[in-house]
Design a protein around this motif. Structure first.
Motif, PDB file in Angstrom:
ATOM      1  N   UNK A  15      41.619  73.985 -29.587  1.00 56.77           N
ATOM      2  CA  UNK A  15      40.464  73.496 -28.821  1.00 56.77           C
ATOM      3  C   UNK A  15      39.662  74.662 -28.258  1.00 56.77           C
ATOM      4  N   UNK A  16      38.351  74.466 -28.157  1.00 59.72           N
ATOM      5  CA  UNK A  16      37.487  75.498 -27.607  1.00 59.72           C
ATOM      6  C   UNK A  16      37.747  75.687 -26.124  1.00 59.72           C
ATOM      7  N   UNK A  17      37.746  76.929 -25.671  1.00 55.92           N
ATOM      8  CA  UNK A  17      37.924  77.211 -24.251  1.00 55.92           C
ATOM      9  C   UNK A  17      36.757  76.593 -23.484  1.00 55.92           C
ATOM     10  N   UNK A  18      36.993  75.957 -22.343  1.00 58.27           N
ATOM     11  CA  UNK A  18      35.909  75.287 -21.610  1.00 58.27           C
ATOM     12  C   UNK A  18      34.797  76.229 -21.148  1.00 58.27           C
ATOM     13  N   UNK A  19      35.080  77.523 -21.033  1.00 59.07           N
ATOM     14  CA  UNK A  19      34.048  78.464 -20.584  1.00 59.07           C
ATOM     15  C   UNK A  19      33.282  79.089 -21.740  1.00 59.07           C
ATOM     16  N   UNK A  20      33.685  78.796 -22.987  1.00 61.50           N
ATOM     17  CA  UNK A  20      33.072  79.506 -24.108  1.00 61.50           C
ATOM     18  C   UNK A  20      31.601  79.138 -24.311  1.00 61.50           C
ATOM     19  N   UNK A  21      31.256  77.893 -24.133  1.00 60.46           N
ATOM     20  CA  UNK A  21      29.860  77.492 -24.328  1.00 60.46           C
ATOM     21  C   UNK A  21      28.946  78.224 -23.338  1.00 60.46           C
ATOM     22  N   UNK A  22      29.359  78.303 -22.087  1.00 58.59           N
ATOM     23  CA  UNK A  22      28.579  79.022 -21.087  1.00 58.59           C
ATOM     24  C   UNK A  22      28.512  80.519 -21.416  1.00 58.59           C
TER      25      UNK A  22
END
Length: 414
Positions: A15-22
């Motif tokens: 799963x993508x890290x929750x902070x990666x999009x930011x």
């Protein structure tokens, strides 16, 4: 974020890290503004050097010093990232670039070559930030998205390199309106852009992606030292990126001179270089997707093949079709650099990655500066055809290094 991915291993869908999009959004914004600063500065750099030195033959020092400055700052900024995180390292690089732009504005106003030439070295901080931002984009990446995340940040440079040169005129008008000499106003815009970059990185790059990636990773005491001789796959990845960059710079740097000698007008020369720049950045997300889908080795080899096609085009096509060869040169560089940088980002264990990334940027910058410096003498001795043929060993090195970088892993010393 884990052990290096080996050739032939299936990519585990994490799963993508929750902070990666930011993180990607902040780095992309900073990359666009940093590219704008470089675009403005380089657009009039050669003219400013010629103006303050009074010698046209020294005009090329602007690009050379900017490249060397970026290379020289790569390792110190990587070490700072290793100790304190990406936010402090990238912000420091942006502040150095801001100081360089202001030095150029002051030096240009005073007509002082003693200030202008070192100013380009310090402005190289903008280039160092742009290069290391692409690696920062991979700190929180999952293996199956590493290429796309890196290429997205590279692609954002397109905005800067397209918009930047178009601000040269308004910048000059701004400068003259403030009573400054010609060309100086461009560096006020460059300085303003880097000031915004520093603010964006310092205030918005939270959590720090590199420090966040270390959460839950056991601490092994002092940070290990990188010895490339003990990491042959990492060394090969660095060589692939550097050889691709040297190939691109070697041909690109002297193409305007070749076209001028062939009687082409400035409109053709400008269009040729625009086609080259578009090739370098516009399709980088495609090559990032290709890296994740078919593998970094295959994508680097595709890049080497496109570079070879570029050389063939430059040799076979008439001079008025030079944009074709230069666009291919940019495309080949993009494929090899995006995929090669992805190899660098995954070639060693996480604690060693910042050091390897800084070393890669240093070698890449030095290779580009060396290629640019030697291209002139080669062109004088053997002409444009000979210059293109001189790139063949470098293209072969790209292919060999890509294969070596993704071969069977050599056990590392304890």
């Amino acid at each position: 974020m884990g052990a290096p991915q080996q050739a032939g291993e299936p990519l585990q869908r994490e799963p993508q890290h929750p902070a990666q999009r930011r993180t990607l959004a902040v780095l992309s914004l900073a990359q666009a503004l940093g590219g704008l600063s470089n675009g403005v500065a380089l657009g009039v750099g050669s003219l400013l050097v010629a103006q303050v030195t009074g010698r046209d033959e020294l005009a090329g020092l602007a690009a050379t010093l900017l490249t060397l400055g970026g290379a020289a700052l790569a390792v110190p900024l990587a070490r700072l990232a290793q100790r304190r995180g990406r936010r402090i390292a990238l912000t420091s690089g942006a502040l150095l670039a801001l100081a360089g732009a202001l030095t150029l504005a002051i030096g240009g106003t005073l007509g002082s070559a003693v200030m202008v030439l070192p100013g380009f070295l310090v402005l190289g901080g903008a280039m160092a930030v742009n290069l290391q931002s692409r690696f920062a984009a991979t700190d929180l990446s999952t293996p199956h998205r590493r290429g796309r995340d890196l290429s997205l940040v590279v692609w954002m440079t397109t905005i800067g390199v397209v918009v930047g040169p178009n601000l040269i005129g308004p910048g000059d008008a701004l400068g003259t309106g403030l009573g400054l000499p010609p060309l100086v106003g461009a560096y006020l815009i460059s300085a303003a852009a880097m000031a915004v970059v520093a603010v964006v990185l310092w205030t918005l790059l939270r959590p720090d992606p590199l420090l966040e990636s270390r959460i839950g990773v056991p601490v092994r005491g002092a940070a290990p030292r990188l010895r490339l001789a003990q990491h042959p796959r990492a060394l090969a990845a660095v060589i692939a990126v550097a050889a691709a960059h040297a190939t691109m710079v070697g041909v690109m740097a002297l193409t305007p001179v070749h076209l001028d000698h062939a009687g082409q007008h400035l409109g053709v020369i400008g269009f040729t270089m625009s086609a080259h720049t578009a090739g370098m950045y516009a399709l980088s997300p495609v090559f990032g997707w290709l890296t994740d889908r078919v593998g970094a080795r295959t994508t680097v080899l595709v890049g080497a093949g496109i570079l070879l096609l570029s050389i063939a085009s430059n040799l076979a096509l008439p001079v008025d079709l030079a944009p074709v060869g230069l666009a291919l040169l940019g495309l080949g560089w993009s494929a090899a650099t995006v995929a090669g940088s992805t190899l660098v980002a995954a070639a060693v264990e996480p604690p060693l990655r910042p050091a390897l990334q800084g070393r890669s940027d240093l070698v890449m910058g030095l290779a580009g500066a060396g290629a640019g410096a030697t291209a002139g003498p080669i062109l004088g001795l053997v002409g444009y055809a000979g210059l293109n043929l001189a790139m063949l060993p470098l293209i072969a090195a790209i292919a060999i290094a890509a294969i070596a970088a993704t071969g069977r892993r050599v056990p590392q010393p304890a």
